[in-house]
Design an enzyme around this catalytic site. Structure first.
Site, PDB file in Angstrom:
ATOM      1  N   ASP A  28      -0.771  -2.306 -12.688  1.00 24.91           N
ATOM      2  CA  ASP A  28       0.353  -3.135 -12.260  1.00 24.91           C
ATOM      3  C   ASP A  28       0.259  -4.437 -13.059  1.00 24.91           C
ATOM      4  O   ASP A  28      -0.475  -5.365 -12.713  1.00 24.91           O
ATOM      5  CB  ASP A  28       0.250  -3.400 -10.751  1.00 24.91           C
ATOM      6  CG  ASP A  28       1.440  -4.199 -10.221  1.00 24.91           C
ATOM      7  OD1 ASP A  28       2.048  -4.952 -11.002  1.00 24.91           O
ATOM      8  OD2 ASP A  28       1.748  -4.059  -9.021  1.00 24.91           O
ATOM      9  N   GLU A 135      -2.255  -4.572   6.377  1.00 26.43           N
ATOM     10  CA  GLU A 135      -3.713  -4.487   6.161  1.00 26.43           C
ATOM     11  C   GLU A 135      -4.440  -5.754   6.598  1.00 26.43           C
ATOM     12  O   GLU A 135      -5.670  -5.760   6.660  1.00 26.43           O
ATOM     13  CB  GLU A 135      -4.099  -4.248   4.695  1.00 26.43           C
ATOM     14  CG  GLU A 135      -3.692  -2.923   4.142  1.00 26.43           C
ATOM     15  CD  GLU A 135      -4.165  -2.813   2.703  1.00 26.43           C
ATOM     16  OE1 GLU A 135      -5.348  -2.484   2.521  1.00 26.43           O
ATOM     17  OE2 GLU A 135      -3.377  -3.066   1.802  1.00 26.43           O
TER      18      GLU A 135
END
Ligand code: SAH
Length: 337
Positions: A28, A135
């Site tokens: 990414d 998360e």
């Protein structure tokens, strides 16, 4: 919209042990280059400093900091990927500069001989999840900040903003939600309920946007507290064209403002792909909207009571219009798990 990505199928507690997820993050480029630029373009801030890399994974951010001239970098990760990080750091001749510790940030003991009076000068961390907060790794960064960051120390990155907009997405909604009305001649509506309450992580095309984007929630990592991450914030989405609204989407921007030259990247639909994509929240109703009207409401988020890693998200909305036949208001609840 394209691709798959129902949250929950993607991440399990041991996901970070696996090669694939680290490959995806390193590839990414928007993400990894922004971190690299924020560190390399600020070598004067890193020179001779003690740096803590919270959740170091394969060690990429630790190595950026070491190359930028840090006196010592301590990388902590609870996953077994840290064994690869040790080999990588060694292969790059940086073992003297970087100490890697396996364990939970909240439990490990940092090596005193490398600290600056028991503290670190800079914290670097890539903690962001889908919808920014999924998360809840930010809790861990805040723990590290409160425990180890020296007074006046810097956090990379130090700002995050959640944005919202509304989209037209009839075809996909029919496929994802309407599908359950008739499955081989059976009423599958109980499945429809879960399809409506699970946000979808997916790539949204810019042309699907029906409203302007609206910044909804700002985080300043220097000052935010864990309890601030349960929030209810107003939004106001200005309609750009006559169309239908099937869903609301969210994404986030990240800022490195502690720098000489501030760096920012976005995970929105108007810019380059990132592995975070966007998060789509389908509404129960379809809204018919006209240019210039506003969809107003509240975005609420809180960690689930039973499992703090999961998020309970609520979207309350109201269409302000003078046309009584199109007036609409509703409240939708979602669970990211
Ligand atoms: N910094 C790396 C990896 C980022 S992914 C990179 O930029 O490529 C986040 C990492 O944080 C994962 O490897 C995960 O195992 C780790 N992590 C999450 N919570 C943690 C905690 N409480 N203590 C230590 N490591 C944690």
């Amino acid at each position: 919209m394209s691709g798959v990505g129902r949250v929950g199928l993607l991440l399990t507690p041991c996901s970070y042990d696996h090669h694939g997820i680290h490959e995806e993050m390193l590839k990414d480029e928007v993400r990894t280059r922004s971190y690299r630029d924020s560190i390399y373009q600020n070598k004067h801030l890193f020179k001779d400093k003690v740096v803590l890399d919270v959740g170091c994974g394969t060690g990429i951010l630790s190595m950026f900091a070491a190359r930028a001239g840090a006196r010592h970098v301590i990388g902590v990760d609870m996953s077994s990927i840290i064994n690869k990080a040790k080999l990588i750091v060694d292969a790059n001749g940086l073992s003297q500069k970087i100490t890697l510790l396996q364990g939970k940030m909240e439990e490990v003991e940092l090596p005193q001989q490398h600290l600056n009076n028991g503290k670190v000068d800079i914290i670097i961390s890539e903690w962001m999840g889908y919808f920014l907060l999924y998360e809840s790794m930010l809790d861990t960064v805040l723990y590290a900040r409160d425990q180890y960051l020296i007074q006046g120390g810097k956090i990379f990155p130090d700002k995050a903003t959640i944005y919202m907009a509304a989209i037209e997405d009839g075809e996909y909604k029919d496929d994802k939600i309407g599908f359950w009305d008739n499955v081989y001649g059976f009423d599958y509506s109980p499945m429809k309920e879960s399809a409506l309450t699970e946000p979808l992580v997916d790539t949204v095309e810019l042309k699907a946007l029906v409203t302007d984007p609206c910044p909804v929630f700002n985080i300043d990592l220097n000052t935010v507290k864990v309890e601030d991450l349960a929030f209810s914030e107003p939004f106001s989405l200005r309609v750009q064209r006559n169309d239908f609204i099937h869903a609301v989407i969210a994404w986030f921007d990240i800022d490195f403002q502690a720098c000489h030259k501030p760096i920012r990247f976005s995970t929105g639909p108007h810019t380059k792909y990132t592995h975070w994509k966007q998060t789509v929240f389908y509404l129960r109703d379809v809204l018919t909207v006209e240019e210039g009207e506003h969809v107003r409401g509240f975005l609420s988020n809180k960690p689930n009571d039973k499992n703090r890693r999961d998020l309970d998200i609520k979207i309350d909305y109201e269409l302000s219009t003078e046309d009584p036949t199109r007036m609409a208001a509703g409240s939708c609840e979602y669970r990211m798990c």
